[in-house]
Design an enzyme around this catalytic site. Structure first.
Site: not given
Ligand code: PLP
Length: 390
Positions: A53, A106, A181, A206
């Site tokens: 960890r 998101y 982000d 992604k």
């Molecule tokens: N940020 C964006 C722009 C996203 O599209 C997503 C997920 O779709 C996330 C954060 C969250 O990521 P995760 O699904 O890997 O937890």
């Protein structure tokens, strides 16, 4: 091989953190599954490794690679994008602090902040971040309390573009930190730290992973004091990425630049085709000169990426019919993989914000254009559009 100073993106992505294994010369660093490490006497650690960890060589290799491609000093890898966001917020915010976020963030990010962190006394407000005056006004409404300004650019799924440099100034003038982000753009197309952002977060699920076969997240930053707080949260709360996930993410990241070039070509071709269709009300893609953020995107992004949103004149019914009629575009959540996906945000990725200030239009589909032939993607949409006719 070591990464030469001032190496280009692809050289850095292929080699950062990827020194060959000294005993055998294995070019791909081995995948370390061990959860614990033998000690040479009590406290006698080899290379600092004690327990999985706290540290794992496969995760460290990924973290070095992530920091290098984002142009940051420190990177931390987590079990998902939301785990990264949660750890970041808990590392940096305290009860009474406030987060100002984009009003088309998101859905899961909004759910995390509005339903989990709010219970622990962290306030939030949502605003259209592409409108800097409105954002400055929202920040001014919580004087002295705003700890984080949180933006997605391009945003998900409305594809709004925000001026990162100008937003960093708004945040810093208020004593807040700017978090970007960067999931939609990926580090190949945009590096927010170089534009003044304090922290970059990614859902590495992604574009960075890129093959729809691993869930993960990352936090990248420059400031050593902030980094220590994030590292402590990663270690003490333990939302780390596992070795196999870290390995797959590293492998994906090596080809990010090549894939993003192709995603961007396909995104542009699909967006231009959609623009000419009579059934379409609006195409949201920053690579189109008609997009309000086009000029800004040209400046702060290398290319425009593979995400395209489209709104239909025929409303929700038309959007649903097209989503269910495609054959090459798979109807599925997520984005950024080599295979094209279609998503109906209102009921899928953004279902959790239905009825809130972040609700997305019901006539909107979000397309994640993969790396297939653009002619095949367009032909697929053409046949799917027959489901709605003129
Ligand atoms: N940020 C964006 C722009 C996203 O599209 C997503 C997920 O779709 C996330 C954060 C969250 O990521 P995760 O699904 O890997 O937890």
């Amino acid at each position: 091989m070591t990464v030469p100073e001032n190496a280009g993106f692809n050289t850095t992505a292929v080699h950062a953190g990827q020194a060959f294994e000294p005993r055998t010369g294995a070019v791909v660093p081995p995948l370390h599954f061990s959860s614990t490490y033998a000690q040479d006497g009590i406290g006698g650690l080899r290379d600092g490794y004690e327990y999985g960890r706290g540290g794992n060589p496969t995760r460290d290799a990924l973290q070095e690679q992530l920091a290098a491609v984002e142009g940051g000093n420190h990177a931390y890898s987590f079990g998902s994008g939301l785990a990264a966001e949660d750890s970041l917020i808990r590392a940096l915010c305290r009860p009474g602090d406030h987060i100002v976020l984009g009003n088309d963030a998101y859905g899961g990010t909004y759910r995390l902040i509005s339903r989990i962190h709010s219970e622990w006394g962290i306030g939030h407000s949502a605003v259209d971040m592409s409108n800097l005056e409105a954002t400055a006004a929202a920040v001014a409404q919580a004087p002295g309390k705003v700890r984080l300004v949180w933006v997605e650019t391009p945003s998900n799924p409305m594809m709004k573009i925000t001026n990162i440099e100008a937003l960093a100034k708004v945040a810093h003038d208020a004593g807040a930190l700017l978090v970007v982000d960067n999931t939609f753009a990926s580090p190949y197309l945009q590096n927010p730290l170089a534009l003044g952002a304090d922290v970059v977060v990614h859902s590495t699920t992604k574009y960075i992973g890129g093959h729809s076969d691993v869930v993960g997240g990352a936090v990248v930053l420059n400031d050593a004091e902030l980094a220590e707080k994030v590292q402590f949260m990663q270690f003490a709360a333990g939302a780390v990425s596992g070795p196999m996930d870290a390995f797959l993410t590293t492998r994906g990241l090596k080809t990010l630049g090549v894939r993003m070039d192709r995603h961007s070509e396909n995104g542009q071709a699909v967006a231009e085709w959609l623009l000419d269709q009579p059934e379409v009300e609006a195409v949201l893609y920053p690579g189109l000169p008609s997009h309000p953020g086009h000029e800004l995107a040209k400046k702060q992004m290398k290319k425009f990426g593979g995400m395209v949103s489209v709104q239909f004149k025929g409303g929700e019914a038309a959007a649903r019919k097209v989503a269910e009629a495609t054959r090459v575009f798979t109807l599925a959540e997520s984005l950024g993989g080599i295979e094209s996906l279609v998503n109906y945000p209102s009921e899928m990725t953004h279902a959790s914000v239905k009825g809130t200030e972040l609700a997305v239009p019901e006539n909107l589909l979000r397309l994640s254009c993969g790396i297939e032939e653009s002619a095949d993607l367009i032909a697929d949409l053409e046949q799917a559009f027959k489901a709605i006719g003129n």
